[in-house]
Motif scaffolding. Structure first.
Motif, PDB file in Angstrom:
ATOM      1  N   LEU A 102       0.674  -1.440  -0.222  1.00 52.45           N
ATOM      2  CA  LEU A 102      -0.011  -0.157  -0.177  1.00 52.45           C
ATOM      3  C   LEU A 102       1.302   0.918   0.096  1.00 52.45           C
ATOM      4  N   SER A 105       0.216   3.982  -2.894  1.00 53.83           N
ATOM      5  CA  SER A 105       0.292   5.388  -2.654  1.00 53.83           C
ATOM      6  C   SER A 105       1.620   6.717  -2.938  1.00 53.83           C
ATOM      7  N   ARG A 147       1.342  10.809  -3.693  1.00 53.28           N
ATOM      8  CA  ARG A 147       0.051  11.014  -2.663  1.00 53.28           C
ATOM      9  C   ARG A 147       0.765  10.625  -0.865  1.00 53.28           C
ATOM     10  N   TYR A 148       1.775   9.476  -1.182  1.00 50.58           N
ATOM     11  CA  TYR A 148       2.078   9.589   0.249  1.00 50.58           C
ATOM     12  C   TYR A 148       2.485  10.594   1.012  1.00 50.58           C
ATOM     13  N   ASN A 156      -5.455   9.345   3.214  1.00 55.78           N
ATOM     14  CA  ASN A 156      -6.156   9.370   2.347  1.00 55.78           C
ATOM     15  C   ASN A 156      -6.158   7.341   1.912  1.00 55.78           C
ATOM     16  N   ILE A 157      -5.219   6.727   2.304  1.00 54.27           N
ATOM     17  CA  ILE A 157      -4.846   5.064   2.712  1.00 54.27           C
ATOM     18  C   ILE A 157      -5.347   4.924   3.999  1.00 54.27           C
ATOM     19  N   THR A 200      -4.657   5.073   9.706  1.00 57.00           N
ATOM     20  CA  THR A 200      -4.561   5.934   8.402  1.00 57.00           C
ATOM     21  C   THR A 200      -3.387   5.362   8.186  1.00 57.00           C
ATOM     22  N   HIS A 208      -9.120   2.610   0.799  1.00 60.14           N
ATOM     23  CA  HIS A 208      -8.761   4.364   0.514  1.00 60.14           C
ATOM     24  C   HIS A 208     -10.401   5.107   0.560  1.00 60.14           C
ATOM     25  N   SER A 266     -11.840   9.443   2.076  1.00 61.38           N
ATOM     26  CA  SER A 266     -11.856  10.187   1.911  1.00 61.38           C
ATOM     27  C   SER A 266     -12.228  11.248   3.394  1.00 61.38           C
ATOM     28  N   VAL A 325      -8.964  -1.173  -1.206  1.00 61.85           N
ATOM     29  CA  VAL A 325      -8.332  -2.157  -2.355  1.00 61.85           C
ATOM     30  C   VAL A 325      -6.853  -2.649  -3.174  1.00 61.85           C
TER      31      VAL A 325
END
Length: 207
Positions: free
Chosen positions: A106, A110, A115-116, A122-123, A140, A168, A170, A186
């Motif tokens: 994961l 990401s 995005r990490y 978000n993950i 998270t 994942h 929001s 995911v």
């Protein structure tokens, strides 16, 4: 690995065969994650003459940046036939390898989408499920715990979630603080995890 692994033997003789097995398994863990920053392994004998099960218990504690604590432990119970020490060690390392592989997978996924570093929140992983009440909690990648409701899980897949499922989501502000919405699976969630009203993650999977 940034530090030398700490291996503790309790009421167990430290034999070259067992010590070599442990170091071999540690090296294999590093194939999945080469940035483990602490590793503590405890090997102990908790029974001298068990009627069934294994007299041994093995526990592995790892820490992985940016602050994840992973723990795997095996203590074969009475329903299992006698397990020798090497078998218990292998089972424990296999359990840790699965946790480590999922976490690094994961993290790398990401990173690929950039995005990490920007939005690691978000993950996350599912850590608690209260199925009959229709809600749960996730952690998270930066270690924060967040609430989510059944209705927030996309495609009506709440019943497919299980402890350790990667999702994942929001983040949004709820009445009692941050919570997760638009929760999407995911990784492979497996089959529906039973009908118990409460399933709480044990320390071995505490992210």
């Amino acid at each position: 690995m940034k530090v030398t692994p700490e291996i503790t033997y309790r009421h167990v003789e430290k034999s070259p065969v067992i010590d070599n097995l442990v170091h071999e398994k540690i090296a294999k863990l590093e194939h999945f994650c080469d940035y483990i920053n602490s590793c503590h392994i405890t090997i102990e004998k908790i029974h001298d003459r068990p009627r069934s099960g294994s007299p041994y218990r093995v526990r592995i504690d790892l820490t992985v940046p940016p602050g994840h604590e992973l723990v795997a432990q095996r203590n074969p119970g009475e329903s299992i036939q006698y397990e020798p020490l090497d078998a218990v060690i292998r089972q424990t390392f296999d359990a840790m390898r699965q946790q480590l592989a999922k976490l690094t997978q994961l993290q790398r996924a990401s990173e690929k989408v950039g995005r990490y570093e920007e939005v690691p929140e978000n993950i996350g992983f599912v850590t608690k499920l209260f199925r009959e009440n229709g809600y749960g909690f996730l952690k998270t990648l930066d270690g924060r715990e967040m609430y989510f409701h059944r209705n927030s899980v996309l495609h009506h897949e709440f019943d497919r979630l299980e402890i350790g499922t990667g999702v994942h989501f929001s983040p949004e502000e709820g009445k009692e603080g941050p919570q997760a919405s638009t929760v999407k699976i995911v990784d492979k969630p497996g089959v529906c995890a039973g009908k118990a009203s409460t399933t709480i993650i044990e320390p071995p999977l505490d992210w």
